[in-house]
Design a protein around this motif. Structure first.
Motif, mmCIF file in Angstrom:
data_model
loop_
_atom_site.group_PDB
_atom_site.id
_atom_site.type_symbol
_atom_site.label_atom_id
_atom_site.label_comp_id
_atom_site.label_asym_id
_atom_site.label_seq_id
_atom_site.Cartn_x
_atom_site.Cartn_y
_atom_site.Cartn_z
ATOM 1 N N GLU A 24 56.586 -86.563 -26.431
ATOM 2 C CA GLU A 24 57.231 -87.855 -26.671
ATOM 3 C C GLU A 24 56.266 -89.006 -26.387
ATOM 4 N N ARG A 25 55.477 -88.859 -25.319
ATOM 5 C CA ARG A 25 54.520 -89.905 -24.981
ATOM 6 C C ARG A 25 53.464 -90.049 -26.078
ATOM 7 N N HIS A 26 53.006 -88.929 -26.622
ATOM 8 C CA HIS A 26 52.015 -88.964 -27.716
ATOM 9 C C HIS A 26 52.616 -89.619 -28.959
ATOM 10 N N THR A 27 53.874 -89.286 -29.262
ATOM 11 C CA THR A 27 54.538 -89.882 -30.421
ATOM 12 C C THR A 27 54.623 -91.396 -30.273
ATOM 13 N N CYS A 28 55.012 -91.851 -29.086
ATOM 14 C CA CYS A 28 55.124 -93.282 -28.833
ATOM 15 C C CYS A 28 53.784 -93.990 -29.031
ATOM 16 N N ARG A 29 52.724 -93.404 -28.522
ATOM 17 C CA ARG A 29 51.400 -94.037 -28.596
ATOM 18 C C ARG A 29 50.776 -93.921 -29.980
ATOM 19 N N SER A 30 51.405 -93.136 -30.876
ATOM 20 C CA SER A 30 50.861 -92.946 -32.224
ATOM 21 C C SER A 30 51.606 -93.761 -33.272
ATOM 22 N N ARG A 43 70.814 -94.488 -22.878
ATOM 23 C CA ARG A 43 69.675 -93.919 -23.600
ATOM 24 C C ARG A 43 70.084 -93.674 -25.047
ATOM 25 N N GLU A 44 69.214 -94.032 -25.956
ATOM 26 C CA GLU A 44 69.488 -93.737 -27.362
ATOM 27 C C GLU A 44 69.190 -92.277 -27.648
ATOM 28 N N GLU A 45 70.108 -91.624 -28.354
ATOM 29 C CA GLU A 45 69.968 -90.212 -28.665
ATOM 30 C C GLU A 45 69.873 -90.018 -30.168
ATOM 31 N N CYS A 46 69.010 -89.108 -30.593
ATOM 32 C CA CYS A 46 68.946 -88.696 -31.986
ATOM 33 C C CYS A 46 69.674 -87.364 -32.099
ATOM 34 N N ARG A 47 70.731 -87.339 -32.888
ATOM 35 C CA ARG A 47 71.553 -86.138 -33.018
ATOM 36 C C ARG A 47 70.770 -84.960 -33.571
ATOM 37 N N ASP A 48 69.817 -85.230 -34.464
ATOM 38 C CA ASP A 48 69.078 -84.153 -35.122
ATOM 39 C C ASP A 48 67.729 -84.694 -35.569
ATOM 40 N N THR A 49 66.684 -84.463 -34.779
ATOM 41 C CA THR A 49 65.373 -85.002 -35.125
ATOM 42 C C THR A 49 64.825 -84.382 -36.403
ATOM 43 N N ALA A 50 65.182 -83.130 -36.674
ATOM 44 C CA ALA A 50 64.729 -82.491 -37.916
ATOM 45 C C ALA A 50 65.377 -83.175 -39.124
ATOM 46 N N ALA A 51 66.657 -83.514 -39.003
ATOM 47 C CA ALA A 51 67.336 -84.211 -40.092
ATOM 48 C C ALA A 51 66.711 -85.576 -40.330
ATOM 49 N N TYR A 52 66.310 -86.262 -39.249
ATOM 50 C CA TYR A 52 65.672 -87.564 -39.403
ATOM 51 C C TYR A 52 64.299 -87.420 -40.058
ATOM 52 N N SER A 53 63.516 -86.461 -39.596
ATOM 53 C CA SER A 53 62.131 -86.337 -40.040
ATOM 54 C C SER A 53 62.000 -85.733 -41.431
ATOM 55 N N ARG A 86 62.214 -96.008 -28.946
ATOM 56 C CA ARG A 86 63.272 -95.225 -29.591
ATOM 57 C C ARG A 86 62.636 -93.958 -30.160
ATOM 58 N N HIS A 87 62.714 -92.891 -29.433
ATOM 59 C CA HIS A 87 62.093 -91.646 -29.883
ATOM 60 C C HIS A 87 62.875 -91.066 -31.055
ATOM 61 N N PRO A 88 62.201 -90.632 -32.132
ATOM 62 C CA PRO A 88 60.759 -90.708 -32.390
ATOM 63 C C PRO A 88 60.425 -91.816 -33.369
ATOM 64 N N VAL A 89 61.151 -92.923 -33.321
ATOM 65 C CA VAL A 89 61.152 -93.878 -34.433
ATOM 66 C C VAL A 89 60.199 -95.051 -34.248
ATOM 67 N N THR A 90 60.374 -95.825 -33.145
ATOM 68 C CA THR A 90 59.680 -97.097 -33.051
ATOM 69 C C THR A 90 59.754 -97.636 -31.630
ATOM 70 N N VAL A 91 59.194 -98.823 -31.420
ATOM 71 C CA VAL A 91 59.328 -99.568 -30.171
ATOM 72 C C VAL A 91 59.869 -100.945 -30.531
ATOM 73 N N ASN A 92 60.956 -101.352 -29.873
ATOM 74 C CA ASN A 92 61.629 -102.610 -30.202
ATOM 75 C C ASN A 92 61.024 -103.795 -29.473
ATOM 76 N N GLY A 93 60.864 -104.893 -30.209
ATOM 77 C CA GLY A 93 60.500 -106.170 -29.625
ATOM 78 C C GLY A 93 61.661 -107.135 -29.710
ATOM 79 N N ASP A 94 61.555 -108.268 -29.009
ATOM 80 C CA ASP A 94 62.572 -109.308 -29.035
ATOM 81 C C ASP A 94 62.200 -110.371 -30.061
ATOM 82 N N SER A 95 63.201 -110.904 -30.744
ATOM 83 C CA SER A 95 62.943 -111.998 -31.682
ATOM 84 C C SER A 95 64.255 -112.634 -32.103
#
Length: 335
Positions: free
Chosen positions: A34-40, A206-216, A155-164
């Motif tokens: 998860e940490r690698h995904t976030c940094r990538s 915590r945000e949960e992804c019901r099915d990461t395979a379905a997302y990916s 938000r694993h494995p999607v993105t990192v949110n900023g404020d705006s």
């Protein structure tokens, strides 16, 4: 023939404070994958203002755009709020709170949403409807404050949110004209991402992804097909070919997401998309028009241009906007 729609003015509140993704406190609790995904993700920093909630971010942008055009909030005719993902209070009205804070006492006010980062599209459709319904209505203000729904910005494995905050003053004519809008949804993915909250304190959300395979895989394949079909239809309705399009912009989730969109449609996105992804992170419904205006400010589009704005949300929803900028800004265009 449908009513015309244009952006007369637009403004964003982007906090000056930024947090390096490498310094996010939630990284310590992630496993190595998860940490690698976030940094990538292609995001180096995200904007953050811990003193403001979603309504405060929206309010800051609204005040900016009204000051830019010299419009007194008391004279605002209509205010549409793109709802936040996690309101501060249940059973209260974010929309009328913003009306009160802004001082838009005469405005017709309500909120729209439900489609994640695609929610800016129903807001535009709503503004078009208001302008069509009332010939005396001159402008509609659409605002949104983007704030993470949980204490964690990643938000694993999607993105990192900023404020705006984003504020769009819409009318029938203006320098950024909306020529066509396409939107589709698939309710089968309505809870692919969710935040259970009723039985736990906010600190444990915590945000949960019901099915990461379905997302990916599943959603990715559907997105590829949807976007291709929608783009073909959008251009056909306008009597245009791809050679008539000067640029493409999309929402900012990740570097991989930008590359996926380019590959799926056989296009090149405007450089502003990657620049804003790197510096701001994901800004929800505020991404796609911020990317367009950044590209315009940096001369990444010709003086008179047609641009397609692409928005995808894992709820799932897809939208395309056909935009014209440049010459003849006072000319009325019908959708």
């Amino acid at each position: 023939m449908a009513a015309p729609l244009a952006v007369r003015a637009a403004s964003w509140y982007l906090p000056s404070h930024r947090i390096a993704v490498a310094d996010l406190p939630e990284l310590a609790a992630l496993d190595p994958h998860e940490r690698h995904t976030c940094r990538s993700l292609g995001i180096e920093t995200v904007t953050a203002d811990d003193t403001l909630g979603a309504d405060g971010l929206a309010l800051a942008a609204a005040r900016q755009v009204l000051a830019e055009v010299g419009l007194d909030p008391a004279d605002l005719q209509a205010l549409v709020v793109v709802e936040s993902r996690a309101p501060d209070s249940l059973m209260a009205s974010e929309a009328t709170r913003l009306q009160d804070l802004l001082g838009a006492r005469k405005a017709t006010v309500f909120s729209v949403g439900g489609l994640g980062c695609v929610s800016v599209t129903p807001a535009l459709l709503t503004a078009r409807g208001l302008l069509a319904a009332d010939p005396h209505l001159e402008h509609v203000l659409v605002v949104h404050g983007n704030k993470p729904a949980t204490p964690a910005r990643y938000r694993h494995p999607v993105t990192v949110n900023g404020d705006s905050g984003q504020a769009l003053l819409l009318g029938r004519t203006g320098p950024v004209r909306v020529l066509d809008i396409a939107q589709e949804t698939n309710g089968a993915h309505w809870d692919l991402f969710r935040v259970p909250f009723r039985d736990r304190p906010v600190a444990e959300w915590r945000e949960e992804c019901r099915d990461t395979a379905a997302y990916s895989f599943q959603l990715a394949l559907e997105t590829r097909h949807r976007l291709r079909t929608m783009l073909t239809g959008l251009l056909h309705r306008a009597g245009l070919s791809r050679d008539d399009i000067d640029g493409y912009a999309c929402q900012n989730l990740s570097a991989g997401g930008l590359a996926f969109t380019e590959d799926a449609l056989g296009i090149r996105l405007l450089p502003a998309c990657r620049d804003n992804l790197d510096g701001y992170g994901h800004l929800g419904p505020n991404d796609v028009l911020l990317n367009l205006y950044t590209a315009l400010d940096r001369g990444q589009l010709p003086d008179a241009a047609r641009t397609v704005l692409i928005n995808v949300s894992p709820v799932a929803a897809w939208s395309l906007l056909l935009i014209e900028t440049g010459h003849a800004e006072d000319r009325t265009h019908h959708l």
